[in-house]
Design an enzyme around this catalytic site. Sequence first.
Site, mmCIF file in Angstrom:
data_model
loop_
_atom_site.group_PDB
_atom_site.id
_atom_site.type_symbol
_atom_site.label_atom_id
_atom_site.label_comp_id
_atom_site.label_asym_id
_atom_site.label_seq_id
_atom_site.Cartn_x
_atom_site.Cartn_y
_atom_site.Cartn_z
ATOM 1 C CE1 TYR A 1 35.953 41.984 -30.493
ATOM 2 C CE2 TYR A 1 37.540 42.891 -31.780
ATOM 3 C CZ TYR A 1 36.342 42.178 -31.567
ATOM 4 O OH TYR A 1 35.681 41.576 -32.658
ATOM 5 C CB SER B 1 37.667 39.736 -34.853
ATOM 6 O OG SER B 1 37.806 41.118 -35.458
#
Length: 259
Positions: A150, A137
Amino acid sequence: MYALVTGASRGIGRAISLLLAQRGYDLLLVARSEDQLTALAQEIAQKHQRQAQLLALDLAAPGAADTVAAWALGHAEQLAVLVNNAGYGLWGRFEQLSLAEQQNMLQLNMALPVALTHALLPALHRAPKAYILNVSSTAAYQAVPSLSLYAASKAFLLSFSRGLRYELKASNVSVTCLCPGATTTAFADRAGMGAELQATANKVSMTPEAVAEAAVTGLLAGEAEIVPGVLNKVSAGLTSFVPKGIVEKIAAGIYEKYL
């Protein structure tokens, strides 16, 4: 030639699976939802005339990597692509989120791709040319308050991908890391984000199909990192030049104000 895709039932994983089928690969599809996998397998057969085997499994469960690896090796005559796409995020302050759920996320985002890659590398080495795609990401490029673990897990995956790529540079296996930004998937719902934050993200979101097109094209071209979208490329690039404290303040301004 077979491609194994985890988290294949929807979103980016689903779109990548269809593109790999279009490019002539048979598919090994793994995710939790058997119904969604069955529908995808049928679409692959109808649109691209490729075989698609499926395994419905909770990939965060103990021993999931061993189960997937054994199943894949039993179904693939020659494994040529591994796509580590399974993963999710949790939105909220670290101390207020359940530790067990955060550890479950880390298991899926980090431990699973490491274990699967280790188990399947011998098979990938037997292919004339093989590819590993780890889906990270743009959060990998900076700390993100309220998505702290995350972002950290995605930074781990990016670093692991680059290190492994160098180790394998003289081999037949090419390693690529995909770092998408906001994408129109179920990520926000799974992360527990509110409607206001989801609406903000949707303004700059890419479609899973656009992300997958960049991913598969870059993967087969042997690229090290893929950041789809001009805005995402710019924002990821700026993190190398802007002081970390400022980057974190900007990220907090986007995510924390909706808590």
